[in-house]
Design an enzyme around this catalytic site. Structure first.
Site, PDB file in Angstrom:
ATOM      1  N   ARG A 245     -47.314 -84.004 -65.980  1.00 26.63           N
ATOM      2  CA  ARG A 245     -48.362 -82.983 -65.827  1.00 26.63           C
ATOM      3  C   ARG A 245     -49.593 -83.350 -66.660  1.00 26.63           C
ATOM      4  O   ARG A 245     -50.727 -83.133 -66.234  1.00 26.63           O
ATOM      5  CB  ARG A 245     -47.819 -81.604 -66.222  1.00 26.63           C
ATOM      6  CG  ARG A 245     -46.694 -81.148 -65.282  1.00 26.63           C
ATOM      7  CD  ARG A 245     -46.228 -79.763 -65.601  1.00 26.63           C
ATOM      8  NE  ARG A 245     -47.291 -78.787 -65.403  1.00 26.63           N
ATOM      9  CZ  ARG A 245     -47.318 -77.582 -65.968  1.00 26.63           C
ATOM     10  NH1 ARG A 245     -46.325 -77.210 -66.775  1.00 26.63           N
ATOM     11  NH2 ARG A 245     -48.304 -76.755 -65.745  1.00 26.63           N
TER      12      ARG A 245
ATOM     13  N   ASN B  67     -53.014 -70.830 -68.331  1.00 30.92           N
ATOM     14  CA  ASN B  67     -52.955 -72.217 -67.870  1.00 30.92           C
ATOM     15  C   ASN B  67     -52.937 -73.186 -69.043  1.00 30.92           C
ATOM     16  O   ASN B  67     -53.593 -72.963 -70.059  1.00 30.92           O
ATOM     17  CB  ASN B  67     -54.148 -72.533 -66.968  1.00 30.92           C
ATOM     18  CG  ASN B  67     -54.132 -71.674 -65.710  1.00 30.92           C
ATOM     19  OD1 ASN B  67     -53.103 -71.083 -65.395  1.00 30.92           O
ATOM     20  ND2 ASN B  67     -55.253 -71.599 -65.033  1.00 30.92           N
TER      21      ASN B  67
ATOM     22  N   ASP C 242     -53.712 -76.437 -68.489  1.00 27.21           N
ATOM     23  CA  ASP C 242     -54.657 -77.536 -68.199  1.00 27.21           C
ATOM     24  C   ASP C 242     -55.931 -77.327 -69.017  1.00 27.21           C
ATOM     25  O   ASP C 242     -56.068 -76.324 -69.732  1.00 27.21           O
ATOM     26  CB  ASP C 242     -54.939 -77.619 -66.678  1.00 27.21           C
ATOM     27  CG  ASP C 242     -55.637 -76.370 -66.141  1.00 27.21           C
ATOM     28  OD1 ASP C 242     -56.626 -75.920 -66.746  1.00 27.21           O
ATOM     29  OD2 ASP C 242     -55.183 -75.826 -65.105  1.00 27.21           O
TER      30      ASP C 242
ATOM     31  N   HIS D 256     -50.457 -69.769 -73.413  1.00 27.87           N
ATOM     32  CA  HIS D 256     -49.210 -70.509 -73.132  1.00 27.87           C
ATOM     33  C   HIS D 256     -49.279 -71.966 -73.599  1.00 27.87           C
ATOM     34  O   HIS D 256     -48.460 -72.781 -73.187  1.00 27.87           O
ATOM     35  CB  HIS D 256     -48.883 -70.459 -71.629  1.00 27.87           C
ATOM     36  CG  HIS D 256     -48.416 -69.099 -71.164  1.00 27.87           C
ATOM     37  ND1 HIS D 256     -48.259 -68.769 -69.845  1.00 27.87           N
ATOM     38  CD2 HIS D 256     -48.059 -67.988 -71.867  1.00 27.87           C
ATOM     39  CE1 HIS D 256     -47.836 -67.507 -69.745  1.00 27.87           C
ATOM     40  NE2 HIS D 256     -47.725 -67.021 -70.960  1.00 27.87           N
TER      41      HIS D 256
ATOM     42  N   ASN E 138     -57.738 -62.481 -56.583  1.00 31.77           N
ATOM     43  CA  ASN E 138     -56.524 -63.265 -56.300  1.00 31.77           C
ATOM     44  C   ASN E 138     -56.441 -63.513 -54.799  1.00 31.77           C
ATOM     45  O   ASN E 138     -56.986 -62.751 -54.006  1.00 31.77           O
ATOM     46  CB  ASN E 138     -55.283 -62.497 -56.777  1.00 31.77           C
ATOM     47  CG  ASN E 138     -54.127 -63.413 -57.124  1.00 31.77           C
ATOM     48  OD1 ASN E 138     -54.312 -64.382 -57.864  1.00 31.77           O
ATOM     49  ND2 ASN E 138     -52.951 -63.153 -56.593  1.00 31.77           N
ATOM     50  N   LEU E 139     -55.743 -64.590 -54.446  1.00 30.01           N
ATOM     51  CA  LEU E 139     -55.601 -64.917 -53.030  1.00 30.01           C
ATOM     52  C   LEU E 139     -54.966 -63.766 -52.258  1.00 30.01           C
ATOM     53  O   LEU E 139     -55.325 -63.493 -51.119  1.00 30.01           O
ATOM     54  CB  LEU E 139     -54.737 -66.179 -52.908  1.00 30.01           C
ATOM     55  CG  LEU E 139     -54.826 -66.970 -51.615  1.00 30.01           C
ATOM     56  CD1 LEU E 139     -56.253 -67.378 -51.303  1.00 30.01           C
ATOM     57  CD2 LEU E 139     -53.934 -68.206 -51.705  1.00 30.01           C
TER      58      LEU E 139
ATOM     59  N   ALA F 253     -60.493 -68.030 -55.405  1.00 25.15           N
ATOM     60  CA  ALA F 253     -61.268 -67.894 -56.647  1.00 25.15           C
ATOM     61  C   ALA F 253     -62.574 -68.693 -56.565  1.00 25.15           C
ATOM     62  O   ALA F 253     -63.606 -68.250 -57.063  1.00 25.15           O
ATOM     63  CB  ALA F 253     -60.430 -68.372 -57.833  1.00 25.15           C
TER      64      ALA F 253
HETATM   65  P1  OAD Z   1     -48.169 -68.085 -60.214  1.00 21.68           P
HETATM   66  O1  OAD Z   1     -47.849 -69.358 -59.514  1.00 21.68           O
HETATM   67  O2  OAD Z   1     -47.060 -67.145 -60.501  1.00 21.68           O
HETATM   68  O3  OAD Z   1     -49.259 -67.275 -59.376  1.00 21.68           O
HETATM   69  C1  OAD Z   1     -50.432 -67.868 -58.905  1.00 21.68           C
HETATM   70  C2  OAD Z   1     -51.248 -66.822 -58.162  1.00 21.68           C
HETATM   71  O4  OAD Z   1     -52.462 -67.428 -57.768  1.00 21.68           O
HETATM   72  C3  OAD Z   1     -50.572 -66.294 -56.876  1.00 21.68           C
HETATM   73  O5  OAD Z   1     -50.614 -64.874 -56.867  1.00 21.68           O
HETATM   74  C4  OAD Z   1     -51.438 -66.869 -55.749  1.00 21.68           C
HETATM   75  O6  OAD Z   1     -51.566 -65.983 -54.653  1.00 21.68           O
HETATM   76  C5  OAD Z   1     -52.774 -67.031 -56.450  1.00 21.68           C
HETATM   77  N1  OAD Z   1     -53.622 -68.099 -55.876  1.00 21.68           N
HETATM   78  C6  OAD Z   1     -53.263 -69.263 -55.297  1.00 21.68           C
HETATM   79  N2  OAD Z   1     -54.343 -69.974 -54.911  1.00 21.68           N
HETATM   80  C7  OAD Z   1     -55.428 -69.235 -55.259  1.00 21.68           C
HETATM   81  C8  OAD Z   1     -56.833 -69.417 -55.124  1.00 21.68           C
HETATM   82  N3  OAD Z   1     -57.362 -70.513 -54.577  1.00 21.68           N
HETATM   83  N4  OAD Z   1     -57.653 -68.448 -55.596  1.00 21.68           N
HETATM   84  C9  OAD Z   1     -57.137 -67.317 -56.168  1.00 21.68           C
HETATM   85  N5  OAD Z   1     -55.822 -67.086 -56.311  1.00 21.68           N
HETATM   86  C10 OAD Z   1     -54.975 -68.036 -55.868  1.00 21.68           C
HETATM   87  O7  OAD Z   1     -48.950 -68.496 -61.551  1.00 21.68           O
HETATM   88  P2  OAD Z   1     -49.237 -67.627 -62.864  1.00 21.68           P
HETATM   89  O8  OAD Z   1     -49.381 -66.186 -62.532  1.00 21.68           O
HETATM   90  O9  OAD Z   1     -50.312 -68.291 -63.602  1.00 21.68           O
HETATM   91  O10 OAD Z   1     -45.708 -69.828 -67.714  1.00 21.68           O
HETATM   92  O11 OAD Z   1     -47.882 -67.826 -63.653  1.00 21.68           O
HETATM   93  C11 OAD Z   1     -47.773 -67.264 -64.937  1.00 21.68           C
HETATM   94  C12 OAD Z   1     -46.901 -68.107 -65.808  1.00 21.68           C
HETATM   95  O12 OAD Z   1     -45.667 -68.360 -65.130  1.00 21.68           O
HETATM   96  C13 OAD Z   1     -47.424 -69.509 -66.085  1.00 21.68           C
HETATM   97  O13 OAD Z   1     -48.344 -69.554 -67.156  1.00 21.68           O
HETATM   98  C14 OAD Z   1     -46.177 -70.263 -66.430  1.00 21.68           C
HETATM   99  C15 OAD Z   1     -45.320 -69.753 -65.300  1.00 21.68           C
HETATM  100  O14 OAD Z   1     -43.950 -69.817 -65.472  1.00 21.68           O
HETATM  101  C16 OAD Z   1     -45.012 -70.666 -68.503  1.00 21.68           C
HETATM  102  O15 OAD Z   1     -44.744 -71.810 -68.168  1.00 21.68           O
HETATM  103  C17 OAD Z   1     -44.611 -70.056 -69.803  1.00 21.68           C
END
Ligand code: OAD
Length: 238
Positions: free
Chosen positions: A59, A92, A94, A109, A203-204, A221
């Site tokens: 990653r 994130n 990154d 995180h 959000n998407l 986004a």
């Molecule tokens: P998720 O993968 O759970 O959710 C990503 C969200 O982004 C989803 O609701 C998608 O619909 C949305 N999405 C996708 N593409 C998009 C776009 N182009 N524009 C807007 N929205 C879009 O990711 P997180 O919510 O970030 O933690 O996950 C939270 C945490 O869970 C992460 O930080 C990580 C993970 O396990 C750890 O590793 C501790």
């Protein structure tokens, strides 16, 4: 909308999706290919440290292959033009917010581009691979370095500062997060519980927490965030 004095923008994997970084829970996401308990817990690191190091090495190597896009740049512009009034709290790991011009960022995180020593506790900027043979640049111990990442079961970074920011903000925007992982998933309810702040979800699709938001904007986004930033900057000029 009024002109806002303290803006908190919570971001998740969805804001980096258009840069080509995998999200976690969408179809084809990281947690479909890897089990959390194999790569993202303290137990996984104790059991099989090489496997966990390798997961984060891959990653980390991806960072140089991706670029920030319009949503990251929009947040960079918002911070620059509303100096001192914008904080990005990101889940994130990154570095695309930094590369998009934001400087006031809390990586709750952790960060892929850092490792830390479990012996002397120093944190280092790190863009190379890290293995169990890599020595700590400060104390010389090995194995000692681990990814500077918050794993499941660990406490996110800077929670006290985040709680104060949520308490003080008058605008809370959540971008690209599914609302599945606490404590971040609870931020919107915390903001609502003390009253006055406006809350917007970008959000998407509707997130798990969508009903807590006063306003929702669903789509990419990269398209919606530049529009929102433009609106916020226009308000300031009125
Ligand atoms: P998720 O993968 O759970 O959710 C990503 C969200 O982004 C989803 O609701 C998608 O619909 C949305 N999405 C996708 N593409 C998009 C776009 N182009 N524009 C807007 N929205 C879009 O990711 P997180 O919510 O970030 O933690 O996950 C939270 C945490 O869970 C992460 O930080 C990580 C993970 O396990 C750890 O590793 C501790």
């Amino acid at each position: 909308m009024a002109s806002y004095k303290n803006i908190v923008v919570l971001t998740g994997a969805g804001i980096s999706a258009e840069s080509g970084v995998s999200t976690f829970r969408d179809s084809g996401g990281l947690w479909e290919k890897h089990r959390i308990e194999d790569v993202a817990t303290p137990d996984a690191f104790r059991r099989d440290p090489e496997r966990v190091q390798n997961f984060y090495n891959l990653r980390r190597a991806q960072l140089s292959a991706v670029e920030p896009h319009a949503a990251h740049f929009a947040l960079g512009r918002l911070e620059k033009e509303l100096e001192g009034r914008v904080t990005v709290v990101t889940q994130n790991v990154d570095n695309l917010h930094e590369r998009g011009g934001s400087t006031n960022i809390i990586h709750m995180h952790g960060e892929l581009a850092k490792v830390r020593c479990q012996t002397c506790h120093q944190v280092f900027e790190w863009l190379e691979d890290c293995t169990q043979e890599t020595s700590c640049p400060a104390c010389g111990q090995s194995p000692a370095l681990r990814p500077h990442i918050v794993w499941f079961g660990e406490m996110p970074f800077e929670m006290d500062r985040i709680e104060s920011l949520l308490y003080e903000c008058d605008l809370f925007v959540s971008v690209g997060t599914s609302g599945n992982v606490y404590p971040a998933a609870g931020f919107v309810a915390a903001v609502r519980s003390h009253g006055m702040a406006h809350t917007i979800e970008v959000n998407l699709e509707p997130s798990e927490g969508v009903s807590y938001f006063a306003e929702t904007r669903h789509g990419k986004a990269g398209e919606l965030l530049p529009e929102l930033v433009e609106e916020l900057l226009t308000l300031r000029k009125k």
